[in-house]
Design an enzyme around this catalytic site. Structure first.
Site, PDB file in Angstrom:
ATOM      1  N   TYR A 120       3.526   7.755  10.919  1.00 41.11           N
ATOM      2  CA  TYR A 120       4.002   6.569  10.199  1.00 41.11           C
ATOM      3  C   TYR A 120       3.343   6.509   8.822  1.00 41.11           C
ATOM      4  CZ  TYR A 120      -0.509   4.292  10.965  1.00 41.11           C
ATOM      5  OH  TYR A 120      -1.855   3.987  10.949  1.00 41.11           O
ATOM      6  N   PHE A 144      -2.598   1.159   2.852  1.00 39.26           N
ATOM      7  CA  PHE A 144      -1.919   2.457   2.745  1.00 39.26           C
ATOM      8  C   PHE A 144      -2.473   3.337   3.847  1.00 39.26           C
ATOM      9  CE2 PHE A 144      -1.700   6.890   1.820  1.00 39.26           C
ATOM     10  CZ  PHE A 144      -0.529   7.101   1.110  1.00 39.26           C
ATOM     11  N   GLU A 145      -1.601   3.815   4.716  1.00 44.25           N
ATOM     12  CA  GLU A 145      -1.974   4.801   5.722  1.00 44.25           C
ATOM     13  C   GLU A 145      -0.794   5.727   5.952  1.00 44.25           C
ATOM     14  OE1 GLU A 145      -5.042   2.657   8.862  1.00 44.25           O
ATOM     15  OE2 GLU A 145      -2.891   2.348   9.152  1.00 44.25           O
ATOM     16  N   VAL A 146      -1.058   7.017   5.993  1.00 45.70           N
ATOM     17  CA  VAL A 146      -0.104   7.986   6.525  1.00 45.70           C
ATOM     18  C   VAL A 146      -0.861   8.657   7.661  1.00 45.70           C
ATOM     19  CG1 VAL A 146       1.325  10.008   6.082  1.00 45.70           C
ATOM     20  CG2 VAL A 146       0.975   8.321   4.274  1.00 45.70           C
ATOM     21  N   HIS A 166     -10.109   1.005  11.967  1.00 52.00           N
ATOM     22  CA  HIS A 166      -9.448   2.313  11.884  1.00 52.00           C
ATOM     23  C   HIS A 166     -10.379   3.363  11.274  1.00 52.00           C
ATOM     24  CE1 HIS A 166      -4.892   1.115  12.084  1.00 52.00           C
ATOM     25  NE2 HIS A 166      -5.573   0.780  13.166  1.00 52.00           N
TER      26      HIS A 166
END
Length: 387
Positions: free
Chosen positions: A187, A272-274, A309
């Site tokens: 995601y 923002f995370e990928v 996280h």
């Protein structure tokens, strides 16, 4: 006799020419070998070849098992439309990934209609289950209210917000369980009112899969200690009960200055995370979240999903599985990541001001990340740093 002597001399000279040529070739080969070995030794941990630029005019672009995910509300329509248009123009118009939108209340028809017209993939709208956006039975709500008031008196941002705490808890332990996300592995988290400054002419999801990366970020920053005063104590308690949880090659030196005895407050900014949802779905992370949740810290304090996280990624992953997307120009609020490398800035058609880049500023953890990962800094980084 004279002719024979000349022939002998020519033959002798030819032999010496061959010998000299062979010697020169051998020296050249040794030099090249030395250069290659030296280059291999000094090569930074993360390489530019990680980004394989795709020729969109000639290549058929395969899609990964991935989606773009946004947690937002009906009143965020204007902000999320801005974010969608920005990312579609810079990236997704060429890749057509689906978007999943999640809300703790039903999306309005207006929201769904306008958003669906903006995305190049399929837009999917999901309602968050009530049990994932409410107080657990073990939370003393009177105590939680008192603690919120105390934090508000201290002037802490979002101190008195219940919804902010529900959001942080949801992003920490539940979003990846939503039925709409079950079919996806990767995601890209996108929030309302963010900007993407550079063309993304490669697939960040492919970067993760092809190079065994699990968590990708653009901005790192220090957390406010007042929001998480007991978080690290809870982390150490978990590690004490689960001594095999920490990876032998972890990135603990990014989040701790003393090998894990204390937390230095560095974290990846999770707006923002990928990332790979299989990590959040793993047993070690599930046990970790349940342990943290049981302490009540999401409500009695103001634990954010970003430090949760980040601590999990830094402790439980191999350090090489964490990736800095240093070519994705990005802004959220007052902080930006703008590629300062001249070639990247030009080739990616970036529109940001390099002076706005936060990576090497004093309140950023960027310099620490470069140091502990032995990553090579852009040659001109000092122009945009607090030294």
């Amino acid at each position: 006799m004279m002719i024979k002597s000349v022939r002998q001399r020519l033959r002798l000279n030819s032999v010496w020419v061959v010998r000299l040529f062979v010697a020169f070739a051998a020296l050249l080969a040794l030099g090249n070998l030395y250069y290659l070995k030296r280059a291999e030794y000094s090569r930074p941990v993360i390489q530019e070849e990680t980004y394989r630029v795709i020729n969109l005019a000639t290549e058929k672009v395969p899609k990964e098992n991935a989606t773009i995910m946004s947690l937002c509300r009906n009143e965020d329509l204007g902000g999320i439309v801005r974010s969608i248009q920005n990312l579609e123009d810079r990236f997704n118009r060429n890749f057509h990934y689906d978007w999943v939108f999640l809300n703790n209340e039903p999306f309005s028809d207006e929201f769904k209609d306008k958003v669906s017209k903006m995305v190049s993939g399929e837009a999917k709208f999901g309602l968050i289950p009530a049990e994932h956006w409410s107080y657990p039975d073990f939370i003393d709500q009177d105590k939680a209210r008192e603690e919120r008031n105390k934090m508000a008196d201290m002037g802490i941002i979002y101190a008195d917000s219940e919804s902010y705490r529900h959001m942080c808890r949801y992003n920490s332990g539940f979003f990846y369980r939503h039925p709409l996300l079950q079919k996806y592995r990767y995601y890209w988290r996108v929030e309302p009112d963010v900007d993407f400054y550079c063309d993304v002419d490669y697939d960040p999801f492919s970067v993760l899969r092809q190079h065994n990366k699990v968590y990708g970020f653009t901005i790192s920053i220090y957390e406010f200690h007042a929001t998480i005063p007991t978080l690290w104590d809870s982390v150490k308690e978990f590690l004490g009960k689960n001594p095999g949880a920490q990876h032998k090659n972890s990135l603990v030196d990014f989040i701790s200055d003393d090998h894990g005895n204390s937390y230095n407050l560095c974290h990846f900014w999770s707006n923002f995370e990928v990332a790979d949802m299989d990590f959040w779905r793993s047993k070690v992370y599930d046990d970790f979240f349940k342990h943290l949740d049981a302490t009540g810290g999401f409500f009695y304090e103001r634990w954010g999903d970003a430090p949760v996280h980040s601590i999990a990624a830094a402790l439980f992953l191999d350090r090489d599985q964490i990736h800095f997307f240093d070519r994705i120009g990005y802004n959220h609020g007052v902080y930006s990541m703008c590629p300062v490398d001249d070639n990247v800035w030009v080739n990616s058609k970036c529109s940001c001001d390099k002076n706005s880049d936060f990576t090497f500023r004093g309140y950023s953890c960027g310099q620490r990340y470069y140091k502990v990962t032995n990553r090579e800094k852009p040659s001109n980084w000092k122009q945009y740093a607090d030294l």
